[in-house]
Design a protein around this motif. Structure first.
Motif, mmCIF file in Angstrom:
data_model
loop_
_atom_site.group_PDB
_atom_site.id
_atom_site.type_symbol
_atom_site.label_atom_id
_atom_site.label_comp_id
_atom_site.label_asym_id
_atom_site.label_seq_id
_atom_site.Cartn_x
_atom_site.Cartn_y
_atom_site.Cartn_z
ATOM 1 N N PHE A 169 45.926 78.847 30.870
ATOM 2 C CA PHE A 169 46.863 79.724 30.167
ATOM 3 C C PHE A 169 47.753 80.370 31.221
ATOM 4 O O PHE A 169 47.269 80.781 32.280
ATOM 5 N N VAL A 218 50.110 83.500 32.118
ATOM 6 C CA VAL A 218 50.378 84.878 31.680
ATOM 7 C C VAL A 218 51.219 85.590 32.730
ATOM 8 O O VAL A 218 51.273 85.147 33.877
ATOM 9 N N LYS A 266 52.162 87.930 35.670
ATOM 10 C CA LYS A 266 51.323 88.217 36.832
ATOM 11 C C LYS A 266 50.505 89.500 36.667
ATOM 12 O O LYS A 266 51.020 90.530 36.260
ATOM 13 N N PRO A 278 39.672 73.191 34.092
ATOM 14 C CA PRO A 278 40.003 74.420 33.362
ATOM 15 C C PRO A 278 39.990 74.257 31.840
ATOM 16 O O PRO A 278 40.516 73.266 31.315
ATOM 17 N N ASN A 279 39.391 75.223 31.194
ATOM 18 C CA ASN A 279 39.393 75.336 29.728
ATOM 19 C C ASN A 279 38.794 74.144 28.982
ATOM 20 O O ASN A 279 39.092 73.923 27.818
ATOM 21 N N TYR A 330 42.686 92.791 29.383
ATOM 22 C CA TYR A 330 42.873 92.063 30.628
ATOM 23 C C TYR A 330 42.980 90.595 30.242
ATOM 24 O O TYR A 330 42.297 90.155 29.314
ATOM 25 N N PRO A 331 43.834 89.825 30.924
ATOM 26 C CA PRO A 331 44.051 88.438 30.472
ATOM 27 C C PRO A 331 42.810 87.545 30.556
ATOM 28 O O PRO A 331 42.768 86.500 29.915
ATOM 29 N N LEU A 342 40.762 84.347 36.795
ATOM 30 C CA LEU A 342 42.210 84.507 36.977
ATOM 31 C C LEU A 342 42.625 83.947 38.329
ATOM 32 O O LEU A 342 41.956 84.190 39.330
ATOM 33 N N MET A 343 43.715 83.178 38.321
ATOM 34 C CA MET A 343 44.247 82.722 39.596
ATOM 35 C C MET A 343 45.698 83.170 39.656
ATOM 36 O O MET A 343 46.402 83.126 38.648
ATOM 37 N N HIS A 344 46.123 83.615 40.831
ATOM 38 C CA HIS A 344 47.475 84.149 40.926
ATOM 39 C C HIS A 344 48.394 83.177 41.635
ATOM 40 O O HIS A 344 48.044 82.589 42.644
ATOM 41 N N ASP A 345 49.573 83.019 41.074
ATOM 42 C CA ASP A 345 50.590 82.163 41.674
ATOM 43 C C ASP A 345 51.183 82.907 42.858
ATOM 44 O O ASP A 345 51.558 84.074 42.740
ATOM 45 N N GLU A 346 51.245 82.245 44.019
ATOM 46 C CA GLU A 346 51.725 82.922 45.226
ATOM 47 C C GLU A 346 53.232 83.185 45.168
ATOM 48 O O GLU A 346 53.725 84.154 45.711
ATOM 49 N N VAL A 401 53.510 84.898 37.952
ATOM 50 C CA VAL A 401 52.613 84.491 36.861
ATOM 51 C C VAL A 401 51.173 84.389 37.366
ATOM 52 O O VAL A 401 50.931 84.241 38.555
ATOM 53 N N SER A 402 50.238 84.479 36.426
ATOM 54 C CA SER A 402 48.835 84.243 36.724
ATOM 55 C C SER A 402 48.342 83.149 35.795
ATOM 56 O O SER A 402 48.861 82.970 34.698
ATOM 57 N N LEU A 403 47.323 82.405 36.248
ATOM 58 C CA LEU A 403 46.748 81.326 35.458
ATOM 59 C C LEU A 403 45.351 81.735 34.998
ATOM 60 O O LEU A 403 44.590 82.320 35.766
ATOM 61 N N VAL A 404 45.023 81.424 33.758
ATOM 62 C CA VAL A 404 43.739 81.852 33.214
ATOM 63 C C VAL A 404 42.906 80.639 32.796
ATOM 64 O O VAL A 404 43.366 79.791 32.041
ATOM 65 N N ASP A 405 41.676 80.590 33.317
ATOM 66 C CA ASP A 405 40.708 79.564 32.942
ATOM 67 C C ASP A 405 39.564 80.277 32.228
ATOM 68 O O ASP A 405 38.913 81.145 32.809
ATOM 69 N N LEU A 406 39.328 79.918 30.968
ATOM 70 C CA LEU A 406 38.323 80.643 30.174
ATOM 71 C C LEU A 406 36.966 79.931 30.124
ATOM 72 O O LEU A 406 36.119 80.256 29.285
#
Lengths: 98, 476
Positions: free
Chosen positions: A91, A93, A95, B33-34, B83-84, B130-134, B138-143
């Motif tokens: 997903f 989102v 930042k 992921p997911n 929180y995402p 949560l992983m953050h794009d450098e 944006v941030s990436l979410v793996d549930l």
């Protein structure tokens, strides 16, 4: 208003926690409405509950378990189908600062 | 002014179940992921979570291992925050009615034994990753991790130093891995620790303001972070400042704790009972059944090893560091009947080989039966202790049984008295001057004969036998 069960500040605080934005007029309106609801709830306080254990559920059922057996998960594209954005199966989102 | 640190630890441990706590998705680490998600763990409206029975069983195992009182009834609550990594907007946890309370574990510290209280243990679900794009905002979410079962173990503020904090963490880690409910992997995050640290003037009753430390993913970092935080707070207090109540992150590279950014207000989680989950009732029969299935705990094992095998407290500590190592050692003892000698070989050579390759005892190429066989070869005089050093190394490298290695390398100790006596007679015959010296009372010369004998037999002769025979023959 005879009795106040909730203040405007509390309404504004709860709205913030729920990430809701209200104008001053709305806060006023919801404070009155929530106050009426809470006053009505006070009726429950008239029941004599001395010696009655508090319950958290309306049904008497306890111990609903499942076995530790792996079932079917969704394909990731289905899990992400409603997401506004995705990348590499994740997903996407705005930042989040840590 | 002298200050006393007051420390409490909160531990989150992922449970080794096959599925998540409230749905049938796999709880396995490391999937794409997911791929382990479903409407329940994604927090879709209208779904109904159902509790995994094994999560309750595993929680009870830990509660028993830490002497907790298990409450007859407990229930789940919603902890609300946004929180995402938390798709529902709340985490299902336990609040007012935890399942286990008032436990303790015992530490061995320099000044003796010390008990650290355990306030409570409860069950809850993990959040996503949560992983953050450098480069982009944006941030990436793996549930996949969302809904993986956790137990939280909260200690009493009984800990008084960074060393004690590390010792407590080690003991708890050892216990949870022993009872088989968590893999204990700190780097992958299956065993995580937060620390609450405050200082108070020595002798004071009241606690000072505490900070919460996060982001310490090893025993060493927990100790370093707590040590740093104690010094930092002491400096703040001594220079007339006040400690702010805040969450601080440990920065491993810089070796400091720093306030976490972006926490604008105090938490207000608005816990309330989760209407989707009915109360859990744990009766005596269930507890007894689980108690019966618990393995012997590290401390009990240690004491039994000292008592039954007559080994030192230190040796018993090393040998019970993991259940696998203790089982390995006991198997060697059972097959060799030499507890002390077995302890020396396991702790000396076997552990050294394993440590050099950073291997676990479960991957040891030397089977317990092989090590026991080697010990029997020494006891029976077939090989000397010195030869055994070579044999055990070859056993580790090749995985072959000792008898085969002894045969291949021609290591068999010469125990044939007649043959050995013949060799010794030759040596004595060739060295009349030394014989004279020895008979004249110069006993040191005895060493010369032993040396010659070892040389002549290429070190394969039983040293004891050489000594005995030489003494007789030189006496004339």
């Amino acid at each position: 208003m005879e009795k106040m069960r909730i203040s405007k500040e509390e309404v504004a605080h709860v709205a913030h926690l729920a990430r809701l934005e209200f104008g001053a007029e709305e806060v006023e309106k919801f404070t009155t409405q929530l106050n009426d609801i809470l006053l009505y709830m006070d009726k429950l306080g008239e029941v004599d509950t001395v010696g009655v254990e508090p319950v958290t559920h309306a049904i008497a059922r306890k111990n609903a378990f499942r076995d530790d057996k792996v079932g079917v998960s969704l394909p990731p594209e289905v899990s992400l189908a409603n997401a506004p954005g995705g990348r590499g199966g994740c997903f996407l989102v705005p930042k989040v600062i840590e | 002014m002298e200050f006393e640190p007051v420390i409490g630890l909160e531990i989150h441990a992922q449970l080794l179940t096959d599925t998540k706590i409230f749905c049938g998705c796999s709880a396995k680490f490391g999937a794409a992921p997911n791929t382990h998600t479903c409407p329940i763990c994604l927090g879709m409206p209208g779904v109904l979570p159902v509790l995994n029975r094994k999560v309750v069983e595993y929680m009870i195992r830990m509660a028993l291992a830490t002497h907790c009182r298990i409450n007859t009834e407990c229930n789940f609550a919603r902890k609300n925050y946004f929180y995402p990594d938390l798709p529902k907007g709340y985490q299902i946890s336990q609040y007012a009615h935890p399942p286990a309370e008032h436990g303790w574990i015992e530490l061995e510290i320099n000044s003796g034994k010390k008990r650290i209280g355990i306030t409570r243990i409860h069950m809850e679900e993990d959040a996503g990753k949560l992983m953050h794009d450098e480069r982009n905002p944006v941030s990436l979410v793996d549930l996949n991790r969302t809904g993986v079962p956790l137990i939280e173990i909260v200690s009493e503020p009984d800990i008084r130093s960074a060393e004690e904090a590390a010792a407590y963490l080690r003991r708890l880690h050892e216990t949870i891995v022993y009872v088989g409910i968590c893999d204990g992997n700190m780097e992958e995050g299956s065993f995580r620790c937060d620390a609450n640290v405050s200082l108070r003037p020595k002798g004071a009753e009241k606690f000072g303001t505490r900070t919460e430390l996060k982001n310490m993913n090893s025993f060493r970092n927990v100790q370093r972070a707590v040590e740093y935080e104690i010094k930092r707070q002491q400096y703040v207090l001594e220079s007339g400042g006040v400690v702010a109540q805040e969450t601080r992150l440990w920065d491993d590279t810089a070796g400091v704790t720093q306030p976490m950014r972006g926490k604008e207000e105090a938490h207000d989680y608005r816990y309330f009972p989760d209407p989707d989950l009915v109360p859990v009732v744990i009766d005596e029969a269930w507890i007894d059944e689980i108690r019966g299935s618990l393995p012997e705990l590290p401390l009990e094992k240690r004491e039994r090893f000292m008592r039954d095998y007559l080994i030192s407290s230190y040796d018993a500590g090393v040998l019970t560091v993991s259940r696998a190592l203790a089982d390995y050692y006991e198997e060697v003892v059972r097959l060799s009947d030499q507890p002390k000698i077995a302890a020396n070989w396991v702790m000396g050579d076997v552990l050294r080989f394993l440590n050099e390759e950073k291997k676990d005892v479960r991957e040891c190429p030397i089977a317990p039966a092989s090590l026991a066989a080697m010990i029997r070869l020494i006891q029976g005089g077939t090989i000397s202790g010195k030869m055994a050093k070579e044999v055990v190394e070859a056993m580790y490298k090749t995985g072959k049984p000792p008898e085969e290695i002894v045969k291949e390398q021609g290591l068999v100790q010469i125990t044939d008295e007649v043959a050995l006596a013949r060799t010794l007679a030759e040596i004595i015959g060739k060295n009349p001057a030394q014989v004279e010296q020895y008979r004249a009372g110069k006993e040191k010369v005895f060493g010369f004969f032993v040396g010659q004998a070892m040389k002549a037999t290429q070190g394969k002769a039983n040293p004891q036998l050489i000594n005995d025979l030489l003494k007789k023959m030189l006496a004339g």
